[in-house]
Motif scaffolding. Structure first.
Motif, PDB file in Angstrom:
ATOM      1  N   PRO A  60       0.963  -1.294  -0.029  1.00  0.00           N
ATOM      2  CA  PRO A  60       0.181  -0.060   0.200  1.00  0.00           C
ATOM      3  C   PRO A  60       0.814   1.327  -0.025  1.00  0.00           C
ATOM      4  N   ASP A  61       0.236   2.340  -0.642  1.00  0.00           N
ATOM      5  CA  ASP A  61       1.113   3.494  -0.655  1.00  0.00           C
ATOM      6  C   ASP A  61       1.187   4.049   0.785  1.00  0.00           C
ATOM      7  N   THR A  62       2.402   4.606   1.123  1.00  0.00           N
ATOM      8  CA  THR A  62       2.900   5.117   2.617  1.00  0.00           C
ATOM      9  C   THR A  62       1.942   5.978   3.140  1.00  0.00           C
ATOM     10  N   TRP A  63       1.272   6.767   2.048  1.00  0.00           N
ATOM     11  CA  TRP A  63       0.038   7.774   2.862  1.00  0.00           C
ATOM     12  C   TRP A  63      -0.917   7.230   2.691  1.00  0.00           C
ATOM     13  N   ALA A  64      -1.444   5.881   2.422  1.00  0.00           N
ATOM     14  CA  ALA A  64      -2.573   5.338   2.417  1.00  0.00           C
ATOM     15  C   ALA A  64      -3.126   4.970   3.837  1.00  0.00           C
ATOM     16  N   GLN A  65      -4.234   4.925   4.340  1.00  0.00           N
ATOM     17  CA  GLN A  65      -4.580   4.758   5.643  1.00  0.00           C
ATOM     18  C   GLN A  65      -4.653   2.992   5.449  1.00  0.00           C
ATOM     19  N   LYS A  66      -3.874   2.204   5.996  1.00  0.00           N
ATOM     20  CA  LYS A  66      -3.655   1.041   5.834  1.00  0.00           C
ATOM     21  C   LYS A  66      -4.745   0.316   6.983  1.00  0.00           C
TER      22      LYS A  66
ATOM     23  N   ASP B 252     -13.083  -9.350   8.800  1.00  0.00           N
ATOM     24  CA  ASP B 252     -13.735 -10.593   8.624  1.00  0.00           C
ATOM     25  C   ASP B 252     -12.095 -11.641   8.733  1.00  0.00           C
ATOM     26  N   ASP B 253     -11.322 -11.474   7.778  1.00  0.00           N
ATOM     27  CA  ASP B 253     -10.307 -12.462   7.747  1.00  0.00           C
ATOM     28  C   ASP B 253      -9.022 -11.616   8.544  1.00  0.00           C
ATOM     29  N   LYS B 254      -8.924 -10.630   8.817  1.00  0.00           N
ATOM     30  CA  LYS B 254      -7.935  -9.827   9.819  1.00  0.00           C
ATOM     31  C   LYS B 254      -6.390  -9.968   8.821  1.00  0.00           C
ATOM     32  N   THR B 255      -6.614  -9.914   7.531  1.00  0.00           N
ATOM     33  CA  THR B 255      -5.489  -9.512   6.607  1.00  0.00           C
ATOM     34  C   THR B 255      -5.474  -8.091   6.215  1.00  0.00           C
ATOM     35  N   LEU B 256      -4.491  -7.556   5.636  1.00  0.00           N
ATOM     36  CA  LEU B 256      -4.268  -6.413   5.195  1.00  0.00           C
ATOM     37  C   LEU B 256      -5.091  -5.986   3.928  1.00  0.00           C
ATOM     38  N   ASP B 257      -6.109  -5.118   3.953  1.00  0.00           N
ATOM     39  CA  ASP B 257      -6.954  -4.816   3.060  1.00  0.00           C
ATOM     40  C   ASP B 257      -6.087  -4.081   1.817  1.00  0.00           C
ATOM     41  N   ARG B 258      -6.078  -4.775   0.703  1.00  0.00           N
ATOM     42  CA  ARG B 258      -5.270  -4.304  -0.188  1.00  0.00           C
ATOM     43  C   ARG B 258      -6.030  -3.755  -1.337  1.00  0.00           C
ATOM     44  N   GLU B 259      -7.236  -4.140  -1.264  1.00  0.00           N
ATOM     45  CA  GLU B 259      -8.100  -3.564  -2.431  1.00  0.00           C
ATOM     46  C   GLU B 259      -8.514  -2.404  -2.579  1.00  0.00           C
ATOM     47  N   SER B 260      -8.630  -1.808  -1.145  1.00  0.00           N
ATOM     48  CA  SER B 260      -9.194  -0.316  -0.917  1.00  0.00           C
ATOM     49  C   SER B 260      -8.146   0.678  -1.140  1.00  0.00           C
ATOM     50  N   VAL B 261      -6.776   0.411  -1.224  1.00  0.00           N
ATOM     51  CA  VAL B 261      -5.768   1.238  -1.260  1.00  0.00           C
ATOM     52  C   VAL B 261      -4.953   1.365  -2.701  1.00  0.00           C
ATOM     53  N   ASP B 262      -4.400   2.376  -2.727  1.00  0.00           N
ATOM     54  CA  ASP B 262      -3.451   2.537  -3.815  1.00  0.00           C
ATOM     55  C   ASP B 262      -2.270   1.473  -3.613  1.00  0.00           C
ATOM     56  N   GLY B 263      -1.827   0.882  -4.694  1.00  0.00           N
ATOM     57  CA  GLY B 263      -0.588  -0.205  -4.396  1.00  0.00           C
ATOM     58  C   GLY B 263       0.537   0.605  -5.126  1.00  0.00           C
TER      59      GLY B 263
ATOM     60  N   ASP C  23      -4.030  -9.838  -8.829  1.00  0.00           N
ATOM     61  CA  ASP C  23      -3.967  -9.146 -10.315  1.00  0.00           C
ATOM     62  C   ASP C  23      -3.120  -7.908 -10.370  1.00  0.00           C
ATOM     63  N   LYS C  24      -3.619  -7.150  -9.264  1.00  0.00           N
ATOM     64  CA  LYS C  24      -3.287  -5.660  -9.429  1.00  0.00           C
ATOM     65  C   LYS C  24      -1.661  -5.542  -9.186  1.00  0.00           C
ATOM     66  N   ALA C  25      -0.934  -6.565  -8.661  1.00  0.00           N
ATOM     67  CA  ALA C  25       0.311  -6.432  -8.301  1.00  0.00           C
ATOM     68  C   ALA C  25       1.016  -6.333 -10.075  1.00  0.00           C
ATOM     69  N   SER C  26       0.402  -6.677 -11.026  1.00  0.00           N
ATOM     70  CA  SER C  26       1.023  -6.681 -12.336  1.00  0.00           C
ATOM     71  C   SER C  26       1.414  -5.187 -12.752  1.00  0.00           C
ATOM     72  N   GLU C  27       0.924  -4.104 -11.991  1.00  0.00           N
ATOM     73  CA  GLU C  27       1.281  -2.717 -12.080  1.00  0.00           C
ATOM     74  C   GLU C  27       2.703  -2.755 -11.678  1.00  0.00           C
ATOM     75  N   THR C  28       3.104  -3.275 -10.546  1.00  0.00           N
ATOM     76  CA  THR C  28       4.377  -3.494  -9.959  1.00  0.00           C
ATOM     77  C   THR C  28       5.436  -4.010 -10.825  1.00  0.00           C
ATOM     78  N   VAL C  29       4.885  -5.161 -11.335  1.00  0.00           N
ATOM     79  CA  VAL C  29       5.854  -5.826 -12.479  1.00  0.00           C
ATOM     80  C   VAL C  29       6.290  -4.958 -13.547  1.00  0.00           C
ATOM     81  N   ARG C  30       5.183  -4.319 -14.161  1.00  0.00           N
ATOM     82  CA  ARG C  30       5.419  -3.355 -15.245  1.00  0.00           C
ATOM     83  C   ARG C  30       6.302  -2.203 -14.841  1.00  0.00           C
TER      84      ARG C  30
ATOM     85  N   ASP D 192       5.058  -2.570   4.218  1.00  0.00           N
ATOM     86  CA  ASP D 192       3.788  -2.949   5.018  1.00  0.00           C
ATOM     87  C   ASP D 192       3.921  -4.216   6.028  1.00  0.00           C
ATOM     88  N   ALA D 193       4.372  -5.352   5.948  1.00  0.00           N
ATOM     89  CA  ALA D 193       4.706  -6.064   7.243  1.00  0.00           C
ATOM     90  C   ALA D 193       5.853  -5.954   7.818  1.00  0.00           C
TER      91      ALA D 193
END
Lengths: 259, 316
Positions: free
Chosen positions: A11-17, A22-33, A65-72, A122-123
């Motif tokens: 997640p972007d540093t400035w994003a509210q992480k 429900d599953d207590k994992t980092l919500d990666r969908e709602s923030v810019d990666g 899926d969205k991690a493909s931006e990072t690959v690019r 993040d982690a």
């Protein structure tokens, strides 16, 4: 030389992480990666070593899926190709499972070097490079502030509290690099255009060859039981210096028994 | 009572404070056994016993110092099998987390890093996302491997009977592949290590240059603390990078953190806002660092800090 560089979208540093209730994992969908900042140093180091040895640089990532931006982005910086392990079963994987998948990909493809950033922002566990080295039975050359490859020998400076250690090993090896080891390049326009045509191999878990029951939420070896927002710090006292600011702080330190 | 293995951190036989903290913590979880690796290991036994180690496993072979990280993990692997401890505690330092990582893989057990508290039932508390969220976690598979941040527990002596057991360790091939060929000391010997210091004094952009760090160092020395720096200061080359506190640098949690000339960008706060007491000196009253200050002075650090140093010396 065949070099793997492992990158992670965070997640972007400035994003509210936030953690998903429900599953207590980092919500990666709602923030810019964005690409993990420390991985940019790993990419730069891989590119420089690749250029010096006329080698090949392959980006490896594991993520949605969205991690493909990072690959690019990594390809735009100059890496030759990429492997993106993307499988719904990976959601919620802990470090043990993540290192299992990465080690399998790296080991099967026979890289001379696998280069990582020294931690993700993040982690922040800073354990994946050591776990991958342990799983592969390869030399662990981590926290490198300098990397030199000569023939089949690799030498690093391991940055430590006391200064640094010079550490040497034979290839293949697993490396992690610290910030400031180099100055990561910005992708050029040409690089960005070229990246669109570079090969990205997308692999499912089955294609990697790791059983689904060894990764993801069902396989975690530690679990979050509960979480809460940290209580806000109580508002402190702020005074304006009127020539006695140092004395005022000394009085505060004295009241807290520091002096 | 269940055995708790504590990996002792030492430098040539001198035990680090964080180890005494871990032994103190381990006493609330079970019966602490210390594990000490490398040259000088044997001379730590008394200090470890004084803080409650009922047994000390000593692996004192110079060969173990020739390789980074992996030998300590091997020693722990060889102990966990036969002893089945209730947990393994390791200091949450760069080395400690990597040792824990290798151990967790080898014994296929859950790993929790950067714990700030561990309860009697082995529930660990972590402070994540730059201190904004508090998480409670438990290891659900194998022997819990938990790394604990320095300054999480106040060390308390509890001397008692202690048995020493010497170990002979044979390293696996994987553990001996990386070889340390040279060790270079760059640290200022008189100062505590940044990660475990009880007091940290940091300078940032407002310090203005490498020379300006002299006032920061003088205050740190008066308080017996370590020196830190913001990313702006290390990026500018005013202070070495390994002293950087923040998201891409070290996370510190001292009893007292003094931030001078640091605006307090989110990246910096992520590395220090769990400090117990935060003192801020900054010219800009709007600087976000004041939001986390317990005590702040709006003023020029070059007049406030030297005056403070003088007061500290005077009151000693």
């Amino acid at each position: 030389m065949k070099i793997a560089v492992c990158v992670k979208q965070v997640p972007d540093t400035w994003a509210q992480k936030r953690l998903d209730p429900d599953d207590k994992t980092l919500d990666r969908e709602s923030v810019d990666g964005v690409i993990n900042e420390l991985d940019e140093y790993a990419i730069e180091e891989a590119l420089q070593l690749g250029e010096a040895t006329s080698g090949e640089v392959v980006v490896i990532t594991m993520g949605p899926d969205k991690a493909s931006e990072t690959v690019r982005k990594a390809l735009a910086m100059g890496a030759d190709s990429a492997i993106h392990v993307c499988d719904a079963a990976l959601h919620g994987s802990d470090a043990l499972a993540t290192s299992l998948v990465l080690a399998k990909v790296i080991g099967d493809r026979g890289f001379d070097l696998a280069i990582f950033g020294s931690e993700s922002t993040d982690a922040r566990m800073s354990v994946i490079p050591a776990m991958v080295a342990e799983r592969l039975g390869q030399a662990q050359l981590t926290f490198a502030g300098k990397v030199d490859v000569e023939g089949s020998t690799v030498k690093i400076r391991r940055i430590a509290e006391h200064g640094y250690d010079e550490v040497t090993a034979s290839l293949p090896a697993v490396i992690s690099v610290v910030e400031k080891i180099n100055e990561p390049r910005y992708p050029s326009f040409k690089g960005i255009m070229a990246a669109k045509k570079k090969p990205v191999e997308r692999l499912t878990l089955a294609e990697v060859g790791v059983p689904a029951d060894q990764v993801g939420l069902a396989a975690v070896a530690s679990a979050v039981e509960s979480f809460e927002s940290a209580p806000p710090r109580a508002a402190g006292t702020v005074v304006t210096d009127e020539g006695d600011g140092g004395v005022k702080i000394a009085e505060y330190l004295s009241s807290q028994k520091f002096i | 009572m269940a055995e708790i293995l504590v990996l002792a951190d030492h430098s040539g036989g001198e035990v680090k404070k964080v180890t005494l903290e871990l032994l103190t913590l381990a006493r609330s979880l079970g019966e602490p056994s210390a594990v000490v690796v490398g040259a000088g290991a044997g001379s730590t036994v008394d200090a470890l016993a004084e803080y409650g180690a009922r047994r000390v496993y000593v692996a004192e072979d110079a060969e173990l110092d020739r390789h980074p990280v992996a030998p300590a993990a091997e020693v722990l692997v060889q102990l966990v099998g036969p002893h089945s401890p209730a947990a393994v505690l390791i200091a949450s330092t760069a080395d400690g987390k990597e040792i824990a990582a290798r151990l967790a893989v080898r014994i296929d057990s859950g790993l929790i890093t950067d714990a700030v508290q561990v309860d009697a039932d082995l529930t660990a508390t972590q402070s994540i996302f730059g201190g904004s969220v508090i998480v409670k976690s438990r290891v659900t598979r194998g022997t819990p491997v938990i790394t604990v941040r320095p300054n999480s527990t106040a060390p308390e002596a509890a001397a008692g009977p202690c048995e020493r057991e010497d170990l002979s360790i044979s390293l696996s091939d994987g553990a001996s592949r990386a070889v340390i060929t040279n060790r270079v000391e760059e640290k200022h010997d008189a100062r505590p290590e940044l990660a475990e210091a009880a007091v940290v004094v940091s300078g940032g952009r407002g310090v203005g240059g490498a020379d300006g760090f002299k006032v920061i160092e003088a205050l740190a020395d008066a308080l017996g603390g370590a020196v830190g720096a913001s990313r702006a200061a290390t990026d500018a080359g005013w202070y070495p990078h390994q002293y950087q506190v923040g998201q891409t640098g070290k996370t510190v949690s001292p009893q007292l953190y003094v931030a001078a000339g640091i605006s307090g960008a989110i990246q910096h706060r992520a590395g220090m806002q769990t400090s117990k007491n935060i003192v801020v000196i900054n010219k800009d009253p709007e600087a976000p660092i004041f939001e986390v200050a317990d005590f702040g002075v709006v003023g020029d650090l070059f007049s406030v800090v030297p005056q403070l140093t003088e007061e500290v010396v005077k009151r000693k």
